[in-house]
Structures are given as structure tokens and as C-alpha cells.
Design a protein around this motif. Structure first.
Motif, PDB file in Angstrom:
ATOM      1  N   GLU A 132     -23.665 -46.609 -11.418  1.00  0.00           N
ATOM      2  CA  GLU A 132     -23.483 -46.161 -10.030  1.00  0.00           C
ATOM      3  C   GLU A 132     -22.360 -45.138  -9.885  1.00  0.00           C
ATOM      4  OE1 GLU A 132     -24.892 -50.331  -7.874  1.00  0.00           O
ATOM      5  OE2 GLU A 132     -22.760 -49.863  -8.088  1.00  0.00           O
ATOM      6  N   TYR A 133     -21.674 -44.798 -10.954  1.00  0.00           N
ATOM      7  CA  TYR A 133     -20.532 -43.886 -10.849  1.00  0.00           C
ATOM      8  C   TYR A 133     -20.721 -42.746 -11.840  1.00  0.00           C
ATOM      9  CZ  TYR A 133     -15.711 -42.197 -10.933  1.00  0.00           C
ATOM     10  OH  TYR A 133     -14.593 -41.399 -10.854  1.00  0.00           O
TER      11      TYR A 133
ATOM     12  N   GLU B   1     -18.399 -43.711  -1.370  1.00  0.00           N
ATOM     13  CA  GLU B   1     -19.304 -44.795  -0.986  1.00  0.00           C
ATOM     14  C   GLU B   1     -18.548 -46.102  -0.774  1.00  0.00           C
ATOM     15  OE1 GLU B   1     -23.115 -47.259  -2.873  1.00  0.00           O
ATOM     16  OE2 GLU B   1     -22.392 -45.412  -3.813  1.00  0.00           O
ATOM     17  N   ARG B   2     -17.417 -46.248  -1.479  1.00  0.00           N
ATOM     18  CA  ARG B   2     -16.643 -47.478  -1.380  1.00  0.00           C
ATOM     19  C   ARG B   2     -15.387 -47.324  -0.532  1.00  0.00           C
ATOM     20  NH1 ARG B   2     -20.533 -49.652  -2.370  1.00  0.00           N
ATOM     21  NH2 ARG B   2     -21.194 -50.751  -4.273  1.00  0.00           N
TER      22      ARG B   2
ATOM     23  N   THR C 259     -14.523 -50.876   0.700  1.00  0.00           N
ATOM     24  CA  THR C 259     -15.648 -51.638   1.247  1.00  0.00           C
ATOM     25  C   THR C 259     -16.559 -52.060   0.101  1.00  0.00           C
ATOM     26  OG1 THR C 259     -15.561 -50.344   3.291  1.00  0.00           O
ATOM     27  CG2 THR C 259     -17.567 -51.625   2.873  1.00  0.00           C
ATOM     28  N   ARG C 260     -16.626 -53.353  -0.122  1.00  0.00           N
ATOM     29  CA  ARG C 260     -17.467 -53.860  -1.198  1.00  0.00           C
ATOM     30  C   ARG C 260     -18.947 -53.777  -0.787  1.00  0.00           C
ATOM     31  NH1 ARG C 260     -14.616 -56.286  -5.081  1.00  0.00           N
ATOM     32  NH2 ARG C 260     -16.443 -57.464  -5.807  1.00  0.00           N
ATOM     33  N   ARG C 261     -19.852 -53.997  -1.737  1.00  0.00           N
ATOM     34  CA  ARG C 261     -21.279 -53.822  -1.475  1.00  0.00           C
ATOM     35  C   ARG C 261     -21.797 -54.821  -0.435  1.00  0.00           C
ATOM     36  NH1 ARG C 261     -24.039 -52.865  -5.577  1.00  0.00           N
ATOM     37  NH2 ARG C 261     -22.362 -52.501  -7.094  1.00  0.00           N
ATOM     38  N   ASN C 262     -21.076 -55.949  -0.225  1.00  0.00           N
ATOM     39  CA  ASN C 262     -21.505 -56.904   0.796  1.00  0.00           C
ATOM     40  C   ASN C 262     -20.895 -56.608   2.163  1.00  0.00           C
ATOM     41  OD1 ASN C 262     -18.863 -57.604   0.366  1.00  0.00           O
ATOM     42  ND2 ASN C 262     -19.294 -59.645  -0.469  1.00  0.00           N
TER      43      ASN C 262
ATOM     44  N   ASP D 230     -16.036 -52.402  -7.076  1.00  0.00           N
ATOM     45  CA  ASP D 230     -17.339 -53.065  -6.957  1.00  0.00           C
ATOM     46  C   ASP D 230     -18.465 -52.093  -7.305  1.00  0.00           C
ATOM     47  OD1 ASP D 230     -19.085 -55.108  -6.602  1.00  0.00           O
ATOM     48  OD2 ASP D 230     -19.066 -55.073  -4.404  1.00  0.00           O
ATOM     49  N   LEU D 231     -18.283 -51.367  -8.402  1.00  0.00           N
ATOM     50  CA  LEU D 231     -19.283 -50.406  -8.867  1.00  0.00           C
ATOM     51  C   LEU D 231     -19.794 -50.828 -10.245  1.00  0.00           C
ATOM     52  CD1 LEU D 231     -17.536 -47.039  -7.934  1.00  0.00           C
ATOM     53  CD2 LEU D 231     -19.606 -47.968  -6.876  1.00  0.00           C
ATOM     54  N   ARG D 232     -21.099 -50.600 -10.443  1.00  0.00           N
ATOM     55  CA  ARG D 232     -21.675 -50.833 -11.761  1.00  0.00           C
ATOM     56  C   ARG D 232     -21.631 -49.520 -12.539  1.00  0.00           C
ATOM     57  NH1 ARG D 232     -25.316 -53.615  -8.190  1.00  0.00           N
ATOM     58  NH2 ARG D 232     -25.039 -55.889  -8.414  1.00  0.00           N
TER      59      ARG D 232
END
Length: 702
Positions: free
Chosen positions: A48-49, A58-59, A90-93, A43-45
Motif C-alpha cells: 500500500e506504500y 491517506e493516513r 487515521t488508521r484503516r478502521n 497502519d500500512l501494508r
């Protein structure tokens, strides 16, 4: 609360469920490259990586990161070449997502790891549906997946070899969650090791087949039907004596100064093992050993899962063993009905192949036979009795012997099939049979062929062309007598030197859902592009077509190749058969004649030879009921000459006529007489041969 907080799965989440990405982890540069699908799993754009593993913190929750790091470190430390693990992201939501990683560790010449490549995928559909679950529940679901995967893989296994392939293939160890595997089968009162799987256990393509001592834990588990779980594998000395499982890197010194193979656990780093009996219907069929690295204990749940997996394997093995036994019985019965040896004949090579259907006792009635006949002839037959059972095989055996006897009495082919049809009816069976029978004169290449509801022969000519001669057929054997139509029209062919005659049953050209003409076209193509010798061509057909069409039907195949007759270096020779129904035969023959004369340095004769050959061939094709055999040869002598022969089956000799100026035909022999040095006619068996000779212009002038 979990139910209230779980959001509906939208389109983006449904897309995420199907994501599978790849990664490339450079251990020296400490960079980790993820493709677009891999970023979506986390779940990364893209922005963002930054390409470093630390950015994934972070995830990946801390506890999951520690567990994943421990898995990677253990795989590297123990010398493994791959690893796999489930962990949560852990997803962004804020929702936890189960993720699965499978990777391969690449090492340099010194064995040091320098790179890890692999795949990462969303495993939510396997373990949970975006709901946070306990590690215990996740473990139970992983075990359920393990059992389901093993059951599904073994459900397609039919033979013992299939079961072994499922257990020892690339995904076999992952299904069992093990690092090594050994399989033994009970044979009488002992156990034979038949397969091992795992890193560096066996050379690729080899399969160990060796008896095991009854004291070995694998054999003991199989024979006593009692499982054994060991978490101190280095202390089990019997393991070192398993054939193929000792460490190939060296020998271990014993206290008495002797040496023996270094223990399996020492050489490969295994710490624990489960030795499981394979029991089906209260009978031991074998034993299964699963080896693990880094395992310190077996929980009650682990033991139950191992025993459950062993039960699944045992049931599959029992079915496979019964299938193999039935198949061995059926194919043995079938092979006993077929001729053991094929006689050899001067001037021809004959090869036969038989392929049994795959379905257990469903043995068929396909057969082939080669029969030595009086007066320098040979009979060949391929046929198929209706049905796929032992009764069909029994009828086939009787019919084959009867047909051989009728042929050996010297009857014409049509009479042989008529008598065979009556014999089949007298057996008082409801079965009918199809077949094609041909007699070949070994000296002339003349073929007399008949067929009874069966495929006709396929002929490959000396220049590589293939064709299906038009054989008028009769009714199948048995039905022909029942309907009072024992008429089997005879077709006469000529098999010139270098040509190949192929007979087969319909199993070679039929495939479910396809028209038989497609299969016949494929057979013609494979024959056209296949090797020249009969045995090599038979193997080529088996390799190309039996695997293509499958193994649902029996196949009988007979290939007869007439040896080439190129003449000698001083007197070369070529042969060509021109079929009456082949519109391109004349043009192709002209090209063959030109090429041969140019190769023999006689290009000055091309026009005259082509003209004479065309006139003689047209006479045959228009005024007889069959084809023609053309032979062109160099006649050595003080004056080098070329002789052209055109043979046919008509007993009527040609006559030179003197047509009027307005006549549109009748000038053929006049042209032959004009361009050749001399010509004549000779009787040949039941036909004739017209010949003419040509002398090069320079010799003619001299």
C-alpha cells in the motif's frame, strides 16, 4: 458516544501500541523509506506504500499534515539539526492514533539539507487510548508528560554533576520542549554559569564556568527570585554577554564603530526565552534559562509549566548541593586521617590509592600506611575499621598512628599486631579492625607478613603469573584481645626483583550478590594483565574495578613493585620464586631457564642447568617449610660461565651422601656435582644459598 464507538483493544492493536519504526527521507530524490515497523505505525501494508511522502496523505489528516510540514520547514529554515512533533494518524478502521516523530536533519558542506533520518512511534499510551481528543487536551497531556519525564530523570540525580548531566544530555531539551538551555548556580552573592545545552552552543566535552553580571536576565532572575519571559529576545542586549553564548561566527558592529560579540539570538536564531529562578525553601539556588525558536508568545499555561519545571529542578539541585557538601566533609575527614606523603625507597616503587564510598557522610575506616623501618626495611599495611561513620574514621586515625609507632620500634610483625589489638581495646570502643601488615627487606626481598582477619596479599611474579600466598591469619584486632588469642602467625615470603605485591581492602573485591572469591579472581586477572609500574597498575585497578564493583564501600589499595634486576648486557640475570604450594612452579621454572639460556646463546647448557635446578629445588620444597628463590646469571670473565643460585630459609646445610644401589633418594648433590663445573653453599641471613657454575662445552674442552 465516544465510549460506545471505542472498540476493544485486540491483539493486533496491542502490538501496534508497542511499534517503533525508522525512516530515511531523501530530500533530493523526494523519497521516504519506511521499515516494516514504520509501516505498521501508519497502519500500512507493504503493497500500500510506494515510497513517496505523498502516499502517507491517506493516513495523515490534512490539518495534521500542514502542522507537521510547518514543523519540518521551520526546523530546516532556522538551521536546526533535529526536530520532534506529535501528530495524529487515521488508521484503516477510522480511529485517530497519536504518533510521535523524532528526526535528525543532515546537511552538506554548504549547510543545505539533503536527508532526514529518524524514528516514528505510536504515542497512544502517552496521550490517549484511541480516543479522539481536542488539541487543547493533547497539549495539556504533552505538558504532563514533560513534567513526568523531567521528574523521573532528576529522581536518579545524586550530585550537582548528575543534575547538570540530566539537564544538558541529549534528551534534556526535549523534556523541556526547548531549543537551548543555560544553568547558573548561586555562589555567595553572584551567579556562576555552569552549563549550556543546545545546537552549536558549546564544543563537545566543555563546560562553561564563569560568573554572570547581576544585570543579566539569568542572574537577575536567580537573585530576585522573579521569572522573566521574553518573546523579543534579539532586543535583550544582556544575553549577548553570557559567557559561551555569544555567536562564535563573528562580531556585530555598533553605532560608535566598536564591535562586540554578535547577540546570542542573532547567532543561533532564538526568538524567545524564559529566565526562571530556582528557589528551594525560600532560598535561591540558581537560575535556569530556556531558549526557543519560532515561539511568539507564552500562554498562562506555558508559564505555569515553566515555573513548575523550575521548581522540580530547584529541589533536585538543593538535594544535590547538600549531598556534595556532606560528601566533601566526609572525604575531607577521611583524607586527613591518611598519610599525606609516601616515602620513597631505593629499589622499590610504592603507589597508594583511596576511594571513598558514595553515600554522603557514611565515611569508612579503611586505611593504608607505608613505614620506614630500621636496618633497611619498609613496613606496609592496609586495614579496615568496622563501620561506616565518623566514629570509624576517628578510630582508624588513632589505630593507624599506634600501629606505626609499634612498627617503628622495630618489633616483629606478630608483636606489632598484638600490641595494636590491645591498643584498640583500650580505646574503649566496640569496634574491631582487620588488617594485613608486612615487612620487606629492601636488599634481599625477604617478606615477613601477618594478617588479622583481612585479605592476604596478591603477588604478581616476574613472568606475569599471579597467586595468593597462603598467609595463616589471626582474629581481627580487638577481638583477638577480647578472646585472649593474640596469636598472629608469621608467614615468610620472597619478593624477587620484578615482582609486585598488592594489598587492598574488601571493597575492591566484594560486590553485592556475588561471592568474594569471584571478586578475588577478577582482581588477579586485572593485575595479571595490568602494566608493570606500581603507579600505572594502581590506576589500572581503579579504572577497571572501582567502576565495576560500584562505589558503595570504601577502598584502600597499596601496590609495591620491586624494581627488576636484569643485570647488564655482558652479565644478564633472571630471578624466579617457586612457592611450596605451587604444583606447576617446577615446570614453569624449567621453561624460564630454557628461554633465558637460549636468549643468551648458551643453549648447550640447557639440559645440565635444568637438571641441577630441579634437584636443588626439590630438596628445598621437600625438606624446608618455605619456597625457594632461583637466580640464574652470566658471570663475565675470560671464560664465560653461568651461575645458578637456589636460596631458602633453612639453616641446615645440605650434605653429599653416597646412597647404596637400592636407595631411592640421596643422589641430588651427586648429580649436581656431576653436571656442574663446581658448586658450594653460602649463608644468607637466616637461611642459605646453594650455588653451582656451568661452563659451555667448547670452553670446557679448551
Amino acid at each position: 458516544m465516544a465510549g460506545r464507538n471505542r472498540p476493544a483493544i485486540g491483539a493486533d492493536k496491542r502490538l501496534a501500541l508497542n511499534r517503533m519504526g525508522s525512516f530515511d527521507w531523501d530530500l533530493m530524490r523526494r523519497t521516504l523509506d519506511l521499515d516494516a515497523a514504520g509501516l505498521a505505525v501508519f497502519d500500512l501494508r507493504p503493497g500500500e506504500y510506494d515510497g513517496y511522502p505523498e502516499s502517507l496523505s491517506e493516513r495523515v489528516p490534512p490539518e495534521e499534515g500542514l502542522r507537521l510540514d510547518a514543523t519540518v520547514d521551520r526546523a530546516i529554515r532556522t538551521g536546526r539539526t533535529s526536530y520532534g512533533a506529535y501528530f495524529q494518524v487515521t488508521r484503516r478502521n477510522g480511529i485517530r492514533q497519536w504518533t510521535h516523530v523524532r528526526a535528525r536533519i543532515l546537511r552538506d558542506d554548504r549547510g543545505s539539507p539533503h536527508r532526514i533520518i529518524g524514528i516514528v512511534r505510536n504515542a497512544t499510551t502517552e496521550l490517549t487510548e484511541f480516543a479522539e481528543i481536542s488539541p487543547q487536551e493533547a497539549g495539556r497531556r504533552r505538558l504532563t508528560t514533560m513534567v513526568q519525564g523531567t521528574t523521573e530523570a532528576l529522581s536518579h540525580a545524586v550530585t550537582v554533576d548528575d543534575v547538570i548531566a540530566v539537564l544538558s544530555d541529549a534528551g534534556g531539551l526535549e523534556r523541556f520542549g526547548a531549543d537551548g538551555l543555560a544553568l547558573g548556580l548561586v555562589d555567595g552573592g553572584s551567579v556562576r554559569l555552569v552549563a549550556v545545552s543546545g545546537e552549536s552552543l558549546e564544543a563537545p566535552g566543555e563546560r562553561p564556568v564563569a560568573p554572570l553580571d547581576d544585570a543579566m536576565p539569568l542572574a537577575r532572575a536567580a537573585l530576585t527570585q522573579r521569572a522573566r519571559f521574553s518573546t523579543s529576545l534579539p532586543e535583550v542586549p544582556e544575553v549577548a554577554d553570557l559567557p559561551g553564548l555569544a555567536d562564535p561566527s563573528g562580531l556585530a558592529d555598533l553605532s560608535d564603530g566598536a564591535t562586540r560579540p554578535r547577540p546570542y539570538a542573532d547567532g543561533h536564531g532564538f526568538d524567545a526565552a524564559a529566565f526562571l529562578p530556582l528557589v528551594a525553601q525560600a532560598r535561591s539556588v540558581g537560575g535556569l534559562a530556556l531558549f526557543y525558536r519560532g515561539r511568539t508568545h507564552f500562554t498562562a499555561e506555558d508559564r505555569n509549566v515553566c515555573l513548575g519545571l523550575a521548581g522540580i529542578v530547584a529541589q533536585s539541585l538543593q538535594r544535590a548541593i547538600l549531598f556534595d557538601q556532606e560528601r566533601e566533609f566526609a572525604t575531607g575527614l577521611q583524607s586527613s586521617m591518611l598519610p599525606r606523603d609516601i616515602p620513597a625507597f631505593t629499589g622499590v616503587e610504592i603507589a597508594v590509592r583511596y576511594h571513598a564510598a558514595w553515600s554522603g557522610r557514611e565515611v569508612g575506616g579503611d586505611w593504608y600506611d607505608v613505614i620506614a623501618l630500621p636496618r633497611g626495611r619498609v613496613g606496609v599495611v592496609v586495614g579496615d575499621v568496622q563501620g561506616h561513620d565518623t566514629h570509624a574514621a576517628a578510630v582508624m586515625g588513632q589505630l593507624r598512628i599506634a600501629l606505626r609507632a609499634f612498627a617503628g620500634e622495630g618489633h616483629p610483625p606478630a608483636t606489632v599486631l598484638a600490641r595494636a589489638s590491645r591498643f584498640l581495646v583500650e580505646l574503649d570502643t566496640e569496634r574491631f579492625a582487620t588488617c594485613t601488615y608486612a615487612q620487606l627487606d629492601l636488599s634481599t626481598g625477604a617478606v615477613r607478613a601477618v594478617r588479622a582477619g583481612h585479605l592476604g596479599p596478591l603477588v604478581r611474579h616476574a613472568d606475569g603469573r599471579t597467586g595468593w600466598p597462603n598467609l595463616r591469619g589471626g582474629l581481627p584486632l580487638g577481638l583477638a584481645t577480647d578472646f585472649g588469642q593474640e596469636d598472629f602467625p608469621e608467614t615468610r615470603l620472597d619478593l624477587v626483583p620484578g615482582e609486585t605485591f598488592v594489598l587492598c581492602t574488601d571493597g575492591l573485591v566484594e560486590e553485592s550478590g556475588l561471592d568474594i572469591e569471584d571478586g578475588m579472581a577478577e582482581l588477579a586477572h586485572v593485575v595479571r594483565t595490568g602494566p608493570g609500574r606500581a603507579s600505572a597498575l594502581a590506576d589500572h585497578l581503579a579504572d577497571r574495578l572501582w567502576h565495576r564493583w560500584g562505589t558503595g564501600d570504601d577502598v584502600a589499595l597499596l601496590v609495591l613493585h620491586r624494581a627488576p634486576d636484569p643485570g647488564t648486557r655482558q652479565a644478564p640475570r633472571i630471578h624466579q620464586y617457586i612457592h611450596q604450594a605451587d604444583p606447576e612452579g617446577l615446570a614453569e621454572t624449567r621453561a624460564v631457564l630454557r628461554q633465558a639460556l637460549e636468549d643468551w646463546n648458551l643453549a648447550t647448557l640447557v639440559d645440565d642447568v635444568q637438571l641441577a635446578a630441579g634437584e636443588l629445588l626439590v630438596n628445598v620444597l621437600l625438606h624446608t617449610e618455605g619456597g625457594a628463590v632461583l637466580t640464574l646469571e652470566v658471570v663475565p670473565g675470560p671464560v664465560r660461565r653461568v651461575r645458578l643460585w637456589v636460596k631458602d630459609r633453612s639453616s641446615a646445610w645440605p650434605r653429599r651422601r653416597w646412597p647404596g644401589e637400592s636407595a631411592t633418594s640421596g643422589r641430588g648433590l651427586l648429580l649436581v656435582d656431576a653436571v656442574s663445573a663446581r658448586w658450594g653453599v653460602e649463608p644468607r641471613g637466616d637461611g642459605k644459598a646453594v650455588w653451582c657454575e656451568f661452563t659451555p662445552p667448547e670452553r670446557r674442552a679448551a
